[in-house]
Design a protein around this motif. Structure first.
Motif, short mmCIF file in Angstrom:
data_model
loop_
_atom_site.label_atom_id
_atom_site.label_comp_id
_atom_site.label_asym_id
_atom_site.label_seq_id
_atom_site.Cartn_x
_atom_site.Cartn_y
_atom_site.Cartn_z
N SER A 115 36.89 -46.96 -25.14
CA SER A 115 35.70 -47.17 -24.31
C SER A 115 35.24 -45.81 -23.79
O SER A 115 35.98 -44.82 -23.89
CB SER A 115 36.01 -48.10 -23.12
OG SER A 115 36.85 -47.44 -22.19
N GLY A 116 34.05 -45.77 -23.22
CA GLY A 116 33.60 -44.54 -22.59
C GLY A 116 34.54 -44.15 -21.47
O GLY A 116 34.92 -42.98 -21.33
N MET A 117 34.96 -45.12 -20.68
CA MET A 117 35.85 -44.82 -19.56
C MET A 117 37.23 -44.36 -20.02
O MET A 117 37.84 -43.51 -19.37
CB MET A 117 35.98 -46.03 -18.63
CG MET A 117 34.80 -46.25 -17.70
SD MET A 117 34.14 -44.75 -16.90
CE MET A 117 35.56 -44.11 -16.03
N ILE A 120 36.85 -40.75 -20.81
CA ILE A 120 36.76 -39.93 -19.60
C ILE A 120 38.13 -39.83 -18.92
O ILE A 120 38.56 -38.75 -18.50
CB ILE A 120 35.70 -40.52 -18.64
CG1 ILE A 120 34.31 -40.41 -19.28
CG2 ILE A 120 35.73 -39.82 -17.28
CD1 ILE A 120 33.22 -41.25 -18.60
N GLU A 190 27.15 -34.87 -15.41
CA GLU A 190 26.50 -36.03 -16.04
C GLU A 190 25.00 -35.79 -15.94
O GLU A 190 24.47 -35.57 -14.85
CB GLU A 190 26.91 -37.31 -15.33
CG GLU A 190 26.40 -38.56 -16.02
CD GLU A 190 26.96 -39.84 -15.38
OE1 GLU A 190 28.18 -39.89 -15.10
OE2 GLU A 190 26.17 -40.75 -15.12
N ASP A 223 28.95 -35.72 -19.47
CA ASP A 223 28.66 -37.07 -19.98
C ASP A 223 27.24 -37.05 -20.55
O ASP A 223 26.26 -36.92 -19.83
CB ASP A 223 28.78 -38.08 -18.83
CG ASP A 223 28.67 -39.52 -19.29
OD1 ASP A 223 27.94 -39.77 -20.27
OD2 ASP A 223 29.29 -40.40 -18.67
N THR A 225 25.84 -39.45 -22.47
CA THR A 225 25.55 -40.81 -22.95
C THR A 225 24.06 -41.13 -23.01
O THR A 225 23.59 -41.77 -23.93
CB THR A 225 26.26 -41.84 -22.05
OG1 THR A 225 27.67 -41.62 -22.11
CG2 THR A 225 25.95 -43.27 -22.47
N PHE A 226 23.31 -40.66 -22.02
CA PHE A 226 21.93 -41.12 -21.89
C PHE A 226 20.96 -40.49 -22.89
O PHE A 226 20.01 -41.13 -23.31
CB PHE A 226 21.41 -40.87 -20.46
CG PHE A 226 21.71 -42.01 -19.54
CD1 PHE A 226 22.99 -42.17 -19.01
CD2 PHE A 226 20.75 -42.94 -19.22
CE1 PHE A 226 23.29 -43.23 -18.18
CE2 PHE A 226 21.03 -44.00 -18.39
CZ PHE A 226 22.31 -44.16 -17.86
N VAL A 257 32.31 -51.85 -27.62
CA VAL A 257 32.62 -50.92 -26.53
C VAL A 257 33.47 -49.79 -27.11
O VAL A 257 34.46 -50.06 -27.78
CB VAL A 257 33.39 -51.64 -25.39
CG1 VAL A 257 33.89 -50.65 -24.35
CG2 VAL A 257 32.50 -52.70 -24.72
N LEU A 380 22.65 -50.24 -21.70
CA LEU A 380 21.45 -49.57 -22.21
C LEU A 380 21.69 -49.10 -23.64
O LEU A 380 22.81 -49.16 -24.14
CB LEU A 380 21.12 -48.35 -21.33
CG LEU A 380 22.21 -47.27 -21.30
CD1 LEU A 380 21.65 -45.91 -21.65
CD2 LEU A 380 22.87 -47.20 -19.95
C1 PLP Z 1 28.40 -46.98 -19.82
C2 PLP Z 1 28.65 -45.61 -19.35
C3 PLP Z 1 29.96 -45.11 -19.21
C4 PLP Z 1 31.18 -45.97 -19.45
O1 PLP Z 1 31.28 -46.37 -20.77
P1 PLP Z 1 32.05 -47.68 -21.26
O2 PLP Z 1 31.88 -47.63 -22.73
O3 PLP Z 1 31.41 -48.87 -20.59
O4 PLP Z 1 33.47 -47.54 -20.81
C5 PLP Z 1 30.12 -43.81 -18.81
N1 PLP Z 1 29.05 -43.02 -18.55
C6 PLP Z 1 27.79 -43.47 -18.67
C7 PLP Z 1 26.67 -42.55 -18.36
C8 PLP Z 1 27.54 -44.77 -19.06
O5 PLP Z 1 26.29 -45.20 -19.17
#
Ligand code: PLP
Length: 436
Positions: A115-117, A120, A190, A223, A225-226, A257, A380
């Motif tokens: 997962s993203g978490m 991290i 982030e 981070d 992600t966006f 995930v 998202l």
């Molecule tokens: C969703 C998200 C996470 C966590 O990711 P998961 O895959 O839900 O564990 C971390 N950082 C950002 C910016 C996110 O949008």
């Protein structure tokens, strides 16, 4: 590395030979490499697509090969395992995915996680020790803030933050204070911040870090992600590690995930060791799904980005809308500093933005409840358009005062635009605004 493993008979070598990365001196683009990079059909019965390798362990050719692999797994030899060993350490689907994920940011190395978490958490556990100080931008994804503040806090880790839009001088001042508290072992960013969409000046952070830390420079992780990996490539601007929730744009279909970290090999290696120990690697099924997803990443993100520009153009100036927090409006807006960061760091405005309606929770809820195409859900970056109310949902647990400071008001609606027809989406938003 392949030559050596040939000598000792490493297990299941799957590297394609030759892996075509350029034609006539022309370096192939990520969108092209996503179809084949890192996979050789000849190693899998000619299967066009990589099979899903559902196995917990891999057979060694001989005992010497097994020993060599474990030297890599345990860090006795740098560079990780040279062959496939055990599915908590590596696997073909994960390795192909990591090869392809790294391509987008031209990264030396990449890792994928459950997962993203978990990406991290594994990163933090790798670099941070009791008594250390983490310097981070704020706000962060809520679970990341919990992890740094509450969970690592239990182990004596401290943190100091600077607001996402801070100038180089402000960032330096925070880093300077952090130095007086203890060893600064990680700088964590982030950008854009959620849900405010404020951008971090990565170049300024890197310059401040290099000025204040002559030796023992703490790595900069961000981070991404966006906007990543298409619209923002922070490794080009001085970040050492780019972190992803692959659940979002990279996965892109709201059906998995996963997480990722890409960046310098010297930093990825210790993270890999930590992942080997605690087992936060992505599973083969999810890795396979992500290979599917990366093939259309550029198509999906481009279309979603175009749709978002159209939709935000519609919202802006609408009588029931107070304002629209969309990166695409920075260049024509009044915040010269944010516009400058945007020009230097971003190649697109993304498809996730903040819509401030006139009114409060009642108006926001009426709007959300009236939507017919857009779904009411958090998350998202998927093919479908999603909308939510952060104050009542993702940021409900954030204390009132901090929520106010971050601009998370009751009239805020967060929208992630998908790949639907833009005019259909506008029709949906138009009728939902009428329903307020
Ligand atoms: C969703 C998200 C996470 C966590 O990711 P998961 O895959 O839900 O564990 C971390 N950082 C950002 C910016 C996110 O949008």
């Amino acid at each position: 590395m392949q030559d050596e493993s040939e000598l000792t008979g490493a297990t299941a070598r799957r590297r394609p030979k030759p892996d075509v990365l350029e034609i006539g001196g022309r370096k192939l683009k990520p969108a092209t490499l996503m179809m084949g990079h890192g996979y050789d059909p000849a190693l899998s019965e000619g299967s066009l697509k990589a099979p899903i390798f559902l196995t917990s362990t891999f057979v060694f050719e001989n005992a010497a090969a097994g020993k060599r692999h474990f030297e890599g797994v345990t860090g006795k030899r740098p560079g990780g395992a040279e062959g496939l060993v055990y599915s908590r350490f590596n696997g073909p689907n994960q390795e192909i995915l990591e090869d392809r994920l790294g391509v987008w940011e031209d990264a030396e190395d990449a890792l994928t996680f459950s997962s993203g978490m978990s990406a991290i958490a594994t990163l933090l556990l790798t670099f941070v020790q009791p008594g250390d100080v983490i310097v981070h931008s704020g706000p962060l994804y809520a679970a990341t803030e919990t992890l740094i503040g509450r969970i690592l806090g239990r182990f004596g880790v401290q943190w100091l933050d600077f607001p996402a839009g801070a100038t180089r001088e402000e960032i330096e001042a925070v880093m300077d204070r952090a130095k007086s508290l203890g060893r600064v072992s990680l700088i964590y960013l982030e950008s854009p911040a959620n849900p405010t969409n404020v951008l971090v000046d990565v170049q300024a952070v890197a310059a401040a870090r290099d000025t204040l830390f002559a030796e023992q420079r703490p790595p900069i992780a961000i981070d991404n992600t966006f906007l990543g990996p298409l619209w923002s490539k922070p490794l080009e601007h001085g970040a050492d590690l780019s972190v992803y929730s692959l659940t979002k744009y990279a996965g892109g279909h709201s059906d998995l995930v996963a997480g990722g970290v890409v960046g310098a090999k010297a930093l990825i290696t210790p993270i890999r060791m930590m992942r080997n120990t605690i087992g936060t690697i992505t599973d083969p099924n999810t890795a396979w799904m992500l290979l599917r997803s990366l093939e259309t990443l550029e198509l999906r993100m481009s279309r979603a980005g175009e749709n978002a520009a159209r939709v935000c153009g519609f919202f802006q100036g609408h009588p029931k809308v107070e304002s629209v927090g969309y990166l695409g409006f920075l260049e024509s807006g009044s915040d010269a500093r944010q516009a400058d960061i945007y020009r230097r760091h971003c190649s697109g405005a993304g498809s996730t933005f903040s819509l401030y309606l006139r009114g409060g929770e009642r108006e926001a809820f009426a709007f959300l409840d009236a939507l017919k195409i857009a779904k009411l859900a958090v998350s998202l970056g998927g093919t479908e358009t999603l909308a939510s109310a952060p104050a009542a949902m993702t940021h409900l647990s954030v204390p009132d005062e901090r929520r106010k400071a971050l601009g998370i008001s009751d009239n805020l609606v967060r929208i992630s635009i998908g790949v639907e027809d833009a005019d259909d989406l506008i029709a949906d938003f138009e009728q939902a605004l009428r329903a307020i």
